[in-house]
Design an enzyme around this catalytic site. Structure first.
Site, PDB file in Angstrom:
ATOM      1  N   ASN A   1     -17.083 -23.162  55.843  1.00 12.30           N
ATOM      2  CA  ASN A   1     -18.317 -22.945  56.614  1.00 12.30           C
ATOM      3  C   ASN A   1     -18.863 -21.531  56.468  1.00 12.30           C
ATOM      4  OD1 ASN A   1     -17.910 -25.528  57.449  1.00 12.30           O
ATOM      5  ND2 ASN A   1     -17.903 -25.090  59.638  1.00 12.30           N
TER       6      ASN A   1
ATOM      7  N   VAL B   1     -14.920 -26.582  64.940  1.00  9.90           N
ATOM      8  CA  VAL B   1     -15.346 -25.652  63.885  1.00  9.90           C
ATOM      9  C   VAL B   1     -16.182 -26.389  62.848  1.00  9.90           C
ATOM     10  CG1 VAL B   1     -14.540 -24.193  61.995  1.00  9.90           C
ATOM     11  CG2 VAL B   1     -13.432 -24.064  64.225  1.00  9.90           C
ATOM     12  N   ALA B   2     -15.744 -27.602  62.498  1.00  9.93           N
ATOM     13  CA  ALA B   2     -16.475 -28.367  61.486  1.00  9.93           C
ATOM     14  C   ALA B   2     -17.845 -28.792  61.989  1.00  9.93           C
ATOM     15  CB  ALA B   2     -15.661 -29.606  61.101  1.00  9.93           C
TER      16      ALA B   2
ATOM     17  N   ASP C   1     -60.574 -12.614  67.632  1.00  8.57           N
ATOM     18  CA  ASP C   1     -61.661 -11.756  68.058  1.00  8.57           C
ATOM     19  C   ASP C   1     -62.682 -11.688  66.930  1.00  8.57           C
ATOM     20  OD1 ASP C   1     -63.113  -9.981  69.565  1.00  8.57           O
ATOM     21  OD2 ASP C   1     -61.944  -8.230  68.976  1.00  8.57           O
TER      22      ASP C   1
ATOM     23  N   ASP D   1     -20.303 -22.160  52.352  1.00  7.46           N
ATOM     24  CA  ASP D   1     -21.630 -22.567  52.806  1.00  7.46           C
ATOM     25  C   ASP D   1     -22.482 -21.372  53.202  1.00  7.46           C
ATOM     26  OD1 ASP D   1     -20.908 -25.124  52.393  1.00  7.46           O
ATOM     27  OD2 ASP D   1     -20.611 -25.661  54.490  1.00  7.46           O
TER      28      ASP D   1
ATOM     29  N   GLU E   1     -21.466 -22.353  61.904  1.00  3.70           N
ATOM     30  CA  GLU E   1     -21.393 -21.005  62.480  1.00  3.70           C
ATOM     31  C   GLU E   1     -22.353 -20.018  61.829  1.00  3.70           C
ATOM     32  OE1 GLU E   1     -18.760 -22.688  61.430  1.00  3.70           O
ATOM     33  OE2 GLU E   1     -17.380 -22.950  63.116  1.00  3.70           O
TER      34      GLU E   1
END
Length: 869
Positions: free
Chosen positions: A694, A275-276, A322, A698, A280
C-alpha cells in the site's frame, strides 16, 4: 451598494466635543475597532480533523497495531508508518485553515493609527480607535476616512470608495444642508480614501457599526462549505470503513472457527484487513496532486491560496464575475465621437478635421499624465482624463506638444456643483483660447436650434449604448482680457461629444464561449449601473436572449425562496450590496451548484468566503479580498479563470485515476484475504506485506500520476455534480474489473505456488502473491492513466512516472531476494519456475484492462453508427 439610513442626526457644535463627552461616548459605544470571531483552540482544531472518517479508520488501525506491539510482541512498523501519515494529514488541514484567518487581520489593517479631530475648538491628532460618534473629523486629500459620517462642510471633496463598491471612479461629495434626509452623496465611510478637496465630517457610527464593520461581521459569520472532493472522499472512506469492519468481523470469526487460531493471531488478521481496506497513501497523493495543480496554475497567472480549491475550481457550475477589470480592461477608453460637422458619430480610431480639433481641445483641457517608470506605466489623474491622454497617444499626439503651441495661462478646476472644467490658453496670433469640458447639459453654448437637437440626439444615443458622455465647447477672446471665468465661459461654440467606456477584454468573448461549452454558466455581479452592465454583458455574449438583468433594489424585494426559484434565469446583477452578493452565491448553492465568485473590494470579501471558490484580483484587489479568497488572479483576467478550470478538471481526473489505482487493488486484497481463509489456506499475506504494497508499491507510483496532462475532452464535458459519486462515469465498472482480475489472479498464483510449485510451502505462495500484487498493480497504472488505448506516445508522456516505476519495482525485487529483508517481511527465495509465473502474471491485469477499453471503444463506435442510421 445600499447604505444604511441616517436618521435623527443631532449636529455637534462647531467647536467639537468636549473631552468629557468624548470619554463618555467611548465608554458607551466602545473602541473604533473591528472585532474578530473567537478562534477555536488548537485541541478543538486537531479534534475536528481527527473526526474525519478516513482519519478515524487510520486511528483505529494505529490503536490495534499498537495494542499488538505492546501486549502480543508485534513490531511497531505498522503503528509508526500509519501514525505518521495521520499526523501529516492533520498538519496540512490545520495549515490551510490558518491561512483563511488572515482575511479579518487584513481588514483590521485598514484602520488608520491616527486621525485629526476638532475637540474643544482645537484641532488635535488622536488614535483612530478613540474616535467616537459625534466627533468632528478634518479630512484632506490623501487621508483615509476613520469612521462613517456625514459631510458638514467641504471644498471639491471626492472620495475613492472602491474598497466598498469595487468601482474605481471617485465619488463627489456634498455638504449636508439639513439634518433630515441625509443622502448618499453627503455620507463618507470608514476605510475609503479622500482623493481631492477638504472636508469636515461628523462621525455617526464607529467600529463594528460602520459599513466596514458590517462586512467584518459577515466575514465572522460566513462559513466555508466542504469541497465536493472532501465530501466524495469522506463518502468513499465511510463505505470502505463499513466494508472493512464487516470483512474484519467475518475474517475474525472465520479464523477462530475454521482455522482454530488464537485471539492474538485472529486480531492480527483483522489488522491486516483494516490495513488492506484503507488506502493509507490516498490522502497524501490527493494533496500532492493538488499541490502540483497549484504550481501549474501559478504558471497560468492563478495563485491558489487554498489547496483544495484546485479541484473545486474544476467542478464549478457558475462563475459570478465582477465587471470592472475582470470582464473589462479597467481602463476608460474613448470609443466614439461626434462633431456638428459630421453626419453621424465615428469610431475614435477614425479621424476627421473636426474630430482632430475636438481631440485638441480635450487634450489642452486635461491634467492627467501617463508616465513610464522602470518599465511600468504610472498614471496620474482620474479615469476620464486618462482616457483623453490615451486617445491622444493613439493619434501620435500628446498634451505636451499641444501646450507647446497653446500654453495654458489659467484654469478653473472641475467641481461637482458646476460639473465643468475650463482652461485658458495663449495662441501664437495673440488671441486667447477658452476651452470648457464637462456635462452636456451644463455647457454654456450659444446653440443653434438644429445643432442642439442633433447634439441631444447623439448624447442620448451614446447613453443608451452605456457610454459616458463628455461635451466640449470653446471660445476665442482678444489678448489682455481679464480672467473672469463667468464672462469667459459664456456663449461658447460647441466642438462636439466623446463617448467613453471601460471596454471588454478582447479575450473574454472566447473565454465566455469556452465556459458555456464546458457547461459553466457565467454571470455578472457589479456595482455599476444596469445600462452599462447590460451593454457589456450583451457585447461579450454573457447575456443571452431571454435571460434577465436585475438591480440590487429589485433583488432585495425577493425572499430567499423567490430568488432561488428564478436564480437560473438571471445573468446580470447591478448596483448590489455585500449582503446581496452572499444571497446570490447561497441561492445558487441551494440549487446544488458549485459557485466561483470574483471580487476585488472589501465589500466582496464575505461573498468570496461564502463561495465554493473565492477569486480575488491580484492587481486591483485589496488585501482583504485576497485574504478571503481561495485563488488570486495575477492578471485580473476572466480568461485566466477558464484556464484554471481546465487545470482543476485535470487535477480531478488525476485524483480519480489515483483512486482507481489504489482502491481497486485494496478491494482485491480484501477478497484475497477472505477467500483464502474460506478455502482453509489461512492468511495469504502478512500485515507487513500489505502495508509495504500500500505504501511503497501503490503509493510511490501514485504520487506521479498527478503529473498526467489533461485529457482533450475535459472542457467538452459538464461539471461534476456535487452529489455525483466517485464511482460515476465508468469508474465503478473499471474498479470492479480490476478488483476481480487481481482477486482471481492472486488466489490462483497463491494456490499454484503453495500446492503445485512446492510441497505445501505457504511461504512460496505468499512470496509469489506479494510480487504479483506489488509489481502487477504498478504496471497496470499505464492502463489506468489514459482513457484511450495504450500507445507508445502515452507510455513516454510522463517520464517521472516511468522512472518512479523502475525504482519502485527494483525496491520490491530487492526486498524479495535479499535474505535480511526477506526475513523482516516474511518472504522466501523463489525457484526459477515461480519467477516465470510471476513474470507472466504481472502483465495480466494490464492486458485485461486494455481489452476492456478496446471493447468499450468499439461498442461506442457501433452505437454512434446506429444513431446516425
Amino acid at each position: 451598494m445600499k447604505r444604511k439610513e441616517m436618521t435623527d442626526l443631532t449636529l455637534t457644535a462647531q467647536s467639537g466635543l468636549s473631552a468629557r463627552d468624548a470619554q463618555q461616548r467611548l465608554e458607551q459605544h466602545g473602541s473604533n475597532q473591528l472585532v474578530a470571531a473567537k478562534r477555536p483552540s488548537i485541541w478543538r482544531q486537531i479534534g475536528h480533523h481527527l473526526a474525519d472518517v478516513s482519519s478515524l479508520v487510520l486511528l483505529f488501525a494505529v490503536a490495534l497495531a499498537s495494542y499488538m506491539a505492546l501486549f502480543q510482541g508485534g513490531g511497531w512498523t505498522k503503528s509508526i508508518v500509519i501514525g505518521a501519515i495521520l499526523v501529516i494529514n492533520v498538519i496540512i488541514g490545520m495549515y490551510q485553515e490558518a491561512s483563511a484567518e488572515k482575511a479579518l487581520a487584513a481588514l483590521k489593517s485598514m484602520s488608520l493609527p491616527t486621525t485629526t479631530v476638532r475637540r474643544e475648538a482645537i484641532a488635535q491628532t488622536i488614535a483612530a480607535k478613540d474616535v467616537v460618534p459625534g466627533d468632528l473629523v478634518l479630512l484632506k486629500a490623501g487621508d483615509q476616512v476613520p469612521a462613517d459620517g456625514v459631510v458638514l462642510s467641504s471644498t471639491n471633496l471626492a472620495v475613492d470608495e472602491a474598497v466598498l463598491t469595487g468601482e474605481s471612479v471617485p465619488v463627489d461629495k456634498r455638504a449636508l444642508k439639513t439634518p433630515a434626509g441625509v443622502k448618499d452623496e453627503q455620507q463618507v465611510f470608514s476605510g475609503t480614501a479622500v482623493t481631492a478637496g477638504t472636508a469636515v465630517i461628523q462621525v455617526v457610527t464607529t467600529g463594528m457599526a460602520t459599513e466596514l464593520g458590517q462586512i467584518a461581521g459577515l466575514l465572522n459569520k460566513t462559513k466555508k462549505r466542504a469541497t465536493p472532493l472532501q465530501g466524495r472522499l469522506n463518502r468513499l472512506s465511510g463505505w470502505l470503513t463499513t466494508f472493512a469492519v464487516m470483512g474484519g468481523m467475518a475474517i475474525f470469526a472465520l479464523s477462530i472457527w475454521m482455522q482454530n487460531q488464537g485471539l492474538a493471531d485472529s486480531l492480527m488478521i483483522g489488522i491486516s484487513l483494516a490495513v488492506a481496506a484503507v488506502p493509507e497513501t490516498l490522502p497524501i497523493i490527493v494533496t500532492i496532486s493538488l499541490a502540483h495543480g497549484v504550481k501549474r496554475m501559478a504558471k497560468r497567472n492563478a495563485i491558489m491560496r487554498r489547496v483544495n480549491a484546485v479541484e473545486t475550481i474544476g467542478g464549478v457550475d457558475v462563475i459570478a464575475s465582477d465587471k470592472t477589470g475582470t470582464l473589462t480592461q479597467n481602463q476608460m477608453t474613448i470609443t466614439r465621437y461626434w462633431t456638428p460637422q459630421a453626419k453621424t458619430d465615428l469610431p475614435a480610431t477614425e479621424m476627421t478635421h473636426s474630430g482632430r480639433a475636438l481631440m485638441r481641445y480635450l487634450g489642452l483641457a486635461t491634467n492627467a499624465e501617463i508616465q513610464t517608470v522602470n518599465g511600468e506605466e504610472k498614471t496620474i489623474g482620474d479615469p476620464t482624463e486618462l482616457a483623453i491622454v490615451r486617445w491622444l497617444a493613439t493619434h501620435d499626439a500628446s498634451r505636451t506638444t499641444l501646450e507647446h503651441d497653446a500654453p495654458r495661462l489659467a484654469e478653473d478646476p472641475f467641481d461637482s456643483t458646476k460639473k465643468t472644467m475650463a482652461t485658458l490658453h495663449q495662441l501664437a496670433d495673440g488671441r486667447r483660447l477658452v476651452i470648457v469640458k464637462g456635462a452636456f447639459d451644463r455647457l454654456p453654448v450659444d446653440w443653434q436650434p438644429a445643432v442642439l437637437a442633433r447634439a441631444k440626439q447623439m448624447h442620448d444615443e451614446f447613453g443608451r449604448n452605456a457610454l459616458r458622455v463628455l461635451a466640449v465647447g470653446y471660445k476665442l477672446v482678444p489678448a489682455g482680457q481679464t480672467v473672469n471665468w463667468e464672462d469667459l465661459t459664456r456663449r461658447l461654440t460647441f466642438a462636439g461629444l466623446v463617448g467613453m467606456i471601460d471596454p471588454p477584454r478582447p479575450e473574454v468573448i472566447t473565454a465566455i464561449r469556452e465556459a458555456k461549452v464546458a457547461g459553466i454558466k457565467p454571470i455578472m455581479i457589479t456595482g455599476d449601473h444596469m445600462v452599462t452592465a447590460e451593454a457589456i454583458a450583451k457585447e461579450i455574449g454573457l447575456l443571452a436572449p431571454g435571460q434577465l438583468v436585475m438591480s440590487g433594489d429589485e433583488l432585495r424585494t425577493l425572499t430567499d425562496a423567490e430568488l432561488t426559484a428564478q436564480i437560473k434565469d438571471i445573468a446580470v446583477y447591478a448596483r448590489v450590496s455585500p449582503t446581496d452578493k452572499i444571497r446570490i452565491v447561497q441561492a445558487w448553492q441551494k440549487t446544488g451548484a458549485t459557485v466561483a465568485m470574483t471580487g476585488d473590494g472589501v465589500n466582496d470579501a464575505p461573498a468570496l468566503k461564502a463561495a465554493d471558490v473565492g477569486i480575488a484580483m491580484g492587481i486591483t484587489g485589496t488585501e482583504v479580498s485576497k485574504s478571503a479568497a481561495d485563488m488570486v488572479l495575477t492578471d485580473d483576467n476572466f480568461a485566466t479563470i477558464i484556464s484554471a478550470v481546465k487545470e482543476g478538471r485535470t487535477v480531478y481526473q488525476n485524483i480519480l485515476k489515483a483512486v482507481e489505482f489504489l482502491v481497486g487493488v485494496n478491494f482485491a486484497q480484501i477478497f484475497l484475504m477472505v477467500g483464502a481463509v474460506l478455502m482453509g489456506w489461512g492468511a495469504p499475506l502478512l500485515a507487513e506485506q500489505l502495508l509495504l504494497i500500500n505504501v511503497l508499491a501503490d503509493g510511490i507510483p501514485g504520487f506521479y500520476i498527478s503529473r498526467e496532462p489533461g485529457e482533450k475532452a475535459a472542457m467538452q464535458q459538464p461539471p461534476v455534480a456535487n452529489d455525483e459519486s466517485l464511482f460515476a462515469r465508468g469508474l465503478g465498472g473499471r474498479l470492479a474489473t480490476r478488483a476481480v482480475t487481481f482477486t482471481f489472479l492472486t488466489l490462483g498464483v497463491y494456490g499454484l505456488g503453495r500446492f503445485v510449485l512446492s510441497a505445501n510451502q505457504a511461504a512460496i505462495g505468499m512470496t509469489m502473491t506479494f510480487l504479483i500484487l506489488a509489481i502487477g498493480s504498478m504496471i497496470d497504472i499505464y492502463a489506468i492513466k489514459d482513457r484511450q488505448p495504450l500507445n507508445w506516445a502515452s507510455l513516454k508522456r510522463n517520464p517521472r512516472l516511468n522512472r518512479a516505476l523502475l525504482v519502485t519495482i527494483g525496491l520490491v525485487v530487492v526486498v524479495a531476494v535479499v535474505p535480511g529483508l526477506q526475513g523482516i517481511f516474511g518472504l522466501v527465495s523463489l525457484p526459477l519456475s515461480a519467477w516465470g509465473v510471476v513474470a507472466v502474471g504481472i502483465f495480466i491485469p494490464t492486458l485485461v484492462l486494455e481489452l476492456k477499453k478496446r471493447w468499450g471503444q468499439r461498442k461506442a463506435v457501433q452505437t454512434a453508427q446506429l444513431l446516425e442510421d
